[in-house]
Design a protein around this motif. Structure first.
Motif, PDB file in Angstrom:
ATOM      1  N   GLU A  67      -8.372   2.801   1.937  1.00 45.04           N
ATOM      2  CA  GLU A  67      -9.016   3.972   2.527  1.00 45.04           C
ATOM      3  C   GLU A  67      -7.962   5.058   2.694  1.00 45.04           C
ATOM      4  OE1 GLU A  67     -10.843   3.075   6.258  1.00 45.04           O
ATOM      5  OE2 GLU A  67     -11.988   1.410   5.462  1.00 45.04           O
ATOM      6  N   GLY A  68      -8.420   6.291   2.824  1.00 42.29           N
ATOM      7  CA  GLY A  68      -7.538   7.402   3.129  1.00 42.29           C
ATOM      8  C   GLY A  68      -6.737   7.879   1.938  1.00 42.29           C
ATOM      9  N   HIS A  69      -5.940   8.908   2.188  1.00 42.10           N
ATOM     10  CA  HIS A  69      -5.070   9.508   1.178  1.00 42.10           C
ATOM     11  C   HIS A  69      -3.725   9.765   1.810  1.00 42.10           C
ATOM     12  CE1 HIS A  69      -8.254  10.220  -1.727  1.00 42.10           C
ATOM     13  NE2 HIS A  69      -9.000  10.697  -0.754  1.00 42.10           N
ATOM     14  N   GLY A  70      -2.715   9.822   0.992  1.00 47.42           N
ATOM     15  CA  GLY A  70      -1.399  10.191   1.482  1.00 47.42           C
ATOM     16  C   GLY A  70      -0.349   9.161   1.153  1.00 47.42           C
ATOM     17  N   SER A  71       0.853   9.485   1.556  1.00 46.37           N
ATOM     18  CA  SER A  71       2.003   8.660   1.279  1.00 46.37           C
ATOM     19  C   SER A  71       2.925   8.700   2.487  1.00 46.37           C
ATOM     20  CB  SER A  71       2.718   9.202   0.044  1.00 46.37           C
ATOM     21  OG  SER A  71       3.809   8.402  -0.306  1.00 46.37           O
ATOM     22  N   PRO A  72       3.565   7.596   2.775  1.00 47.95           N
ATOM     23  CA  PRO A  72       3.542   6.327   2.066  1.00 47.95           C
ATOM     24  C   PRO A  72       2.253   5.550   2.335  1.00 47.95           C
ATOM     25  CG  PRO A  72       4.922   6.137   4.010  1.00 47.95           C
ATOM     26  CD  PRO A  72       4.480   7.573   3.919  1.00 47.95           C
ATOM     27  N   ALA A  73       1.907   4.668   1.408  1.00 46.85           N
ATOM     28  CA  ALA A  73       0.744   3.802   1.597  1.00 46.85           C
ATOM     29  C   ALA A  73       1.137   2.655   2.525  1.00 46.85           C
ATOM     30  CB  ALA A  73       0.279   3.252   0.255  1.00 46.85           C
ATOM     31  N   VAL A  74       0.290   2.370   3.495  1.00 50.72           N
ATOM     32  CA  VAL A  74       0.518   1.259   4.420  1.00 50.72           C
ATOM     33  C   VAL A  74      -0.288   0.065   3.909  1.00 50.72           C
ATOM     34  CG1 VAL A  74       0.328   0.435   6.796  1.00 50.72           C
ATOM     35  CG2 VAL A  74       0.879   2.841   6.342  1.00 50.72           C
ATOM     36  N   ILE A  75       0.404  -1.029   3.622  1.00 50.87           N
ATOM     37  CA  ILE A  75      -0.219  -2.223   3.050  1.00 50.87           C
ATOM     38  C   ILE A  75      -0.185  -3.327   4.103  1.00 50.87           C
ATOM     39  CG2 ILE A  75      -0.207  -3.846   1.125  1.00 50.87           C
ATOM     40  CD1 ILE A  75      -0.423  -0.818   0.306  1.00 50.87           C
ATOM     41  N   PHE A  76      -1.356  -3.836   4.449  1.00 53.05           N
ATOM     42  CA  PHE A  76      -1.471  -4.875   5.472  1.00 53.05           C
ATOM     43  C   PHE A  76      -1.550  -6.252   4.829  1.00 53.05           C
ATOM     44  CE2 PHE A  76      -3.019  -1.054   7.542  1.00 53.05           C
ATOM     45  CZ  PHE A  76      -2.357  -1.106   8.752  1.00 53.05           C
ATOM     46  N   GLU A  77      -0.727  -7.163   5.324  1.00 56.81           N
ATOM     47  CA  GLU A  77      -0.633  -8.532   4.819  1.00 56.81           C
ATOM     48  C   GLU A  77      -1.022  -9.475   5.952  1.00 56.81           C
ATOM     49  OE1 GLU A  77      -0.129 -11.414   2.286  1.00 56.81           O
ATOM     50  OE2 GLU A  77       0.847  -9.601   1.563  1.00 56.81           O
ATOM     51  N   ALA A  78      -2.160 -10.161   5.799  1.00 58.12           N
ATOM     52  CA  ALA A  78      -2.683 -11.034   6.854  1.00 58.12           C
ATOM     53  C   ALA A  78      -1.897 -12.337   6.946  1.00 58.12           C
ATOM     54  CB  ALA A  78      -4.156 -11.338   6.587  1.00 58.12           C
ATOM     55  N   GLY A  79      -2.066 -13.015   8.069  1.00 53.71           N
ATOM     56  CA  GLY A  79      -1.415 -14.299   8.295  1.00 53.71           C
ATOM     57  C   GLY A  79      -2.015 -15.401   7.436  1.00 53.71           C
ATOM     58  N   ALA A  80      -1.450 -16.598   7.541  1.00 54.06           N
ATOM     59  CA  ALA A  80      -1.906 -17.746   6.751  1.00 54.06           C
ATOM     60  C   ALA A  80      -3.393 -17.993   6.987  1.00 54.06           C
ATOM     61  CB  ALA A  80      -1.105 -18.989   7.121  1.00 54.06           C
ATOM     62  N   GLU A  81      -4.099 -18.248   5.898  1.00 51.06           N
ATOM     63  CA  GLU A  81      -5.532 -18.553   5.942  1.00 51.06           C
ATOM     64  C   GLU A  81      -6.370 -17.429   6.551  1.00 51.06           C
ATOM     65  OE1 GLU A  81      -6.307 -21.273   4.187  1.00 51.06           O
ATOM     66  OE2 GLU A  81      -4.178 -21.709   4.018  1.00 51.06           O
ATOM     67  N   ARG A  82      -5.830 -16.224   6.655  1.00 44.36           N
ATOM     68  CA  ARG A  82      -6.553 -15.069   7.204  1.00 44.36           C
ATOM     69  C   ARG A  82      -6.862 -14.096   6.070  1.00 44.36           C
ATOM     70  NH1 ARG A  82      -8.884 -16.323  11.495  1.00 44.36           N
ATOM     71  NH2 ARG A  82      -9.207 -14.106  11.741  1.00 44.36           N
ATOM     72  N   THR A  83      -7.740 -13.126   6.348  1.00 40.23           N
ATOM     73  CA  THR A  83      -8.179 -12.205   5.304  1.00 40.23           C
ATOM     74  C   THR A  83      -7.961 -10.746   5.703  1.00 40.23           C
ATOM     75  OG1 THR A  83     -10.450 -11.963   6.114  1.00 40.23           O
ATOM     76  CG2 THR A  83      -9.995 -13.857   4.662  1.00 40.23           C
ATOM     77  N   SER A  84      -8.289  -9.880   4.771  1.00 45.65           N
ATOM     78  CA  SER A  84      -8.159  -8.435   4.984  1.00 45.65           C
ATOM     79  C   SER A  84      -9.035  -7.940   6.131  1.00 45.65           C
ATOM     80  CB  SER A  84      -8.522  -7.690   3.697  1.00 45.65           C
ATOM     81  OG  SER A  84      -9.837  -8.022   3.277  1.00 45.65           O
ATOM     82  N   ASN A  85     -10.083  -8.673   6.462  1.00 46.11           N
ATOM     83  CA  ASN A  85     -10.970  -8.263   7.561  1.00 46.11           C
ATOM     84  C   ASN A  85     -10.224  -8.143   8.885  1.00 46.11           C
ATOM     85  OD1 ASN A  85     -13.223  -8.109   5.937  1.00 46.11           O
ATOM     86  ND2 ASN A  85     -13.853 -10.205   6.350  1.00 46.11           N
TER      87      ASN A  85
END
Length: 182
Positions: free
Chosen positions: A41-59
């Protein structure tokens, strides 16, 4: 009413560039022999990338993504075998997950530089990504990150010991080799 030719060309170019279009990029993206689910979602830089914990999802990151999307591009994804992503060869390691993430971002056309936000096992993956792809990084945020030398084998007879989805020992060894991020 007919718009002037220059206006029609500008509108076409804006549509091609994604200007004025919806900010949400959601779907499966091919990464080698499997596909990973990505939501941006969104526009711009830098891009923020979220990395979930073990057995977890992007939700897990949806609420914070909704807030930050007005400031910059934010993305979260499901690692192989989790959420809406395809399965891949097991067991996985932080290095294979970091390589998948790099391929995902490139294949999806998400430009860097990146700020990675990693939670728990996602912090281990983020540390390895930051080391392996340092030139693509702008920052690193570790949330509830285990120490690199914290690995303890799972108890004998447990599901993690019998059928591991993550090669924990390799992952922690890979993260312990990250002593310098630049």
């Amino acid at each position: 009413m007919t718009r002037p030719r220059s206006t029609r060309i500008a509108l076409f170019m804006a549509a091609v560039a994604g200007i004025g279009c919806a900010n949400v990029k959601t779907g499966l993206v091919a990464v080698g022999d499997h596909r990973l689910f990505l939501r941006c979602e969104g526009h711009g830089s830098p891009a923020v990338i979220f990395e979930a914990g073990a057995e977890r999802t992007s939700n897990d990151w949806k609420a914070i993504m909704d807030v930050l999307a007005s400031q910059t591009r934010v993305c979260a994804y499901d690692r192989a075998g989790l959420g809406r992503s395809d399965s891949a060869a097991l067991p996985r390691s932080a290095r294979t997950d970091a390589a998948d993430l790099q391929a995902l971002l490139h294949n999806a056309g998400v430009p860097g530089p990146y700020i990675l936000v990693g939670h728990s096992y996602g912090a281990v993956v983020s540390r390895v990504f930051a080391k392996d792809f340092a030139k693509e990084m702008s920052g690193l945020v570790l949330v509830d990150s285990p120490l690199a030398d914290f690995y303890h084998p799972p108890p004998a007879g447990s599901q993690q010991a019998e059928k591991p989805s993550i090669d924990w020992e390799s992952s922690f060894n890979q993260a312990s080799q990250v002593t310098d991020l630049g």
